[in-house]
Design an enzyme around this catalytic site. Structure first.
Site, PDB file in Angstrom:
ATOM      1  N   ASP A  68       0.813  -1.216   0.000  1.00 13.47           N
ATOM      2  CA  ASP A  68       0.000   0.000   0.000  1.00 13.47           C
ATOM      3  C   ASP A  68       0.850   1.272   0.000  1.00 13.47           C
ATOM      4  O   ASP A  68       2.070   1.220   0.160  1.00 13.47           O
ATOM      5  CB  ASP A  68      -0.966  -0.006   1.204  1.00 13.47           C
ATOM      6  N   ASN A 135      -7.734  -2.595  14.173  1.00 14.19           N
ATOM      7  CA  ASN A 135      -9.119  -2.910  13.793  1.00 14.19           C
ATOM      8  C   ASN A 135      -9.183  -4.122  12.857  1.00 14.19           C
ATOM      9  O   ASN A 135     -10.220  -4.404  12.264  1.00 14.19           O
ATOM     10  CB  ASN A 135      -9.800  -1.689  13.154  1.00 14.19           C
ATOM     11  N   HIS A 137      -7.348  -4.570  10.073  1.00 14.05           N
ATOM     12  CA  HIS A 137      -7.064  -4.332   8.655  1.00 14.05           C
ATOM     13  C   HIS A 137      -5.747  -4.992   8.229  1.00 14.05           C
ATOM     14  O   HIS A 137      -4.839  -5.190   9.034  1.00 14.05           O
ATOM     15  CB  HIS A 137      -7.116  -2.849   8.280  1.00 14.05           C
ATOM     16  N   GLU A 142      -9.616  -1.834   5.077  1.00  9.36           N
ATOM     17  CA  GLU A 142     -10.306  -1.530   6.321  1.00  9.36           C
ATOM     18  C   GLU A 142     -11.522  -2.447   6.500  1.00  9.36           C
ATOM     19  O   GLU A 142     -11.956  -3.104   5.549  1.00  9.36           O
ATOM     20  CB  GLU A 142     -10.758  -0.061   6.296  1.00  9.36           C
TER      21      GLU A 142
HETATM   22  C1  GLP Z   1      -0.488   0.488   8.565  1.00 13.09           C
HETATM   23  C2  GLP Z   1      -0.178  -0.334   7.323  1.00 13.09           C
HETATM   24  C3  GLP Z   1      -0.486  -1.795   7.559  1.00 13.09           C
HETATM   25  C4  GLP Z   1       0.171  -2.234   8.850  1.00 13.09           C
HETATM   26  C5  GLP Z   1      -0.398  -1.457  10.004  1.00 13.09           C
HETATM   27  C6  GLP Z   1       0.147  -1.876  11.370  1.00 13.09           C
HETATM   28  O1  GLP Z   1      -1.833   0.778   8.667  1.00 13.09           O
HETATM   29  N1  GLP Z   1      -0.888   0.088   6.158  1.00 13.09           N
HETATM   30  O2  GLP Z   1      -0.008  -2.553   6.466  1.00 13.09           O
HETATM   31  O3  GLP Z   1      -0.042  -3.594   9.056  1.00 13.09           O
HETATM   32  O4  GLP Z   1      -0.072  -0.101   9.772  1.00 13.09           O
HETATM   33  O5  GLP Z   1       1.299  -1.156  11.682  1.00 13.09           O
HETATM   34  P1  GLP Z   1       2.286  -1.491  12.842  1.00 13.09           P
HETATM   35  O6  GLP Z   1       3.053  -2.684  12.405  1.00 13.09           O
HETATM   36  O7  GLP Z   1       3.140  -0.278  12.966  1.00 13.09           O
HETATM   37  O8  GLP Z   1       1.472  -1.743  14.050  1.00 13.09           O
END
Ligand code: GLP
Length: 246
Positions: A68, A135, A137, A142
């Site tokens: 993404d 959440n 995702h 989402e």
């Molecule tokens: C963002 C990314 C996700 C990732 C999430 C969790 O939203 N788009 O791909 O999994 O963050 O991030 P973290 O690993 O910092 O908790």
């Protein structure tokens, strides 16, 4: 099928994840990797760089696809996922720039989505690295994203904007409100999926992913229907598993 590997801490998550990554890259030097941003995979990326430098494991024939990218941040912004990936991984490896795919959010967004789907259709991802949002995702898919979705533009949920404000001086108004993300069916097309999570704030999402009903309200719950998923989590992220809900 989901296999859960519970380890003590972030360092052990990185070590276990690296073991799996290393096996794939050495068995298949021209493999395709699906890569994620966020803090969860950083330890894995550090070990990949260390191993490349010390042991010469090469990524010169590897192709990568990132999940993404934010909409509305130029590539050069330090918090764009383009910058994140170059800073935390690609600058330390020998992946060829032309083999790196990160969704672009510049110009016509519908065209960018179509092009990314076309590139994905020509490659099967051997190992998809995933984090998870609090959440549930995956990527930026989402809650309520259709399971059959492909690369698309999303409006980020309030909870995601709040979670990610830590990368933007804790200022919610600086966090982009939209993103381009690989869809859930693109993620599910990978041969193997490895989801990494640590910390108490992921415990509910992990419980819903592993033990909950497969429902679009929890995007990661679809992983139950994939043949080869490994979830590597620390004790805190595992703390709601296998217990009666309080
Ligand atoms: C963002 C990314 C996700 C990732 C999430 C969790 O939203 N788009 O791909 O999994 O963050 O991030 P973290 O690993 O910092 O908790």
């Amino acid at each position: 099928m989901i296999r859960v590997i519970r380890v003590k801490n972030k360092q052990e998550i990185a070590e276990k994840a690296f073991e799996i990554m290393h096996q794939i890259v050495t068995n298949k030097p021209d493999c395709t990797l699906g890569l994620a941003t966020g803090s969860s995979p950083i330890g894995l990326y550090e070990l990949m760089i260390k191993d490349h430098k010390e042991n010469g494991t090469s990524y010169k024939d590897v192709t990568t696809f990132n999940l993404d990218e934010y909409v509305g941040l130029p590539k050069s912004h330090p918090e764009s996922y383009f910058s994140f990936m170059h800073r935390n991984l690609f600058s330390g490896l020998d992946v060829r720039e032309e083999n790196i795919h990160i969704p672009s959010s510049e110009g016509d967004l519908e065209d960018r989505c179509r092009e990314y789907n076309e590139a994905l259709a020509e490659n099967v991802i051997d190992l998809q690295v995933l984090g998870i949002g609090s959440n549930g995702h995956i990527g930026f898919n989402e809650p309520d994203t259709p399971f059959d979705s492909v690369t698309h533009i999303v409006d980020l949920k309030e909870s995601t904007i709040k979670d990610n404000a830590r990368f933007f001086d804790n200022d919610i108004s600086k966090v982009p409100t939209q993103a381009i993300t690989m869809g859930i069916s693109n993620v599910m097309a990978a041969r193997k999926i490895m989801l990494l999570a640590n910390g108490e704030n992921k415990a509910n999402a992990i419980r819903a992913t592993v033990m909950g009903v497969v429902d679009e309200k929890v995007p990661a719950s679809i992983l139950q229907e994939h043949p080869d998923v490994v979830i590597i989590i620390d004790e805190e992220a595992a703390s709601s598993l296998y217990k009666e809900k309080r």
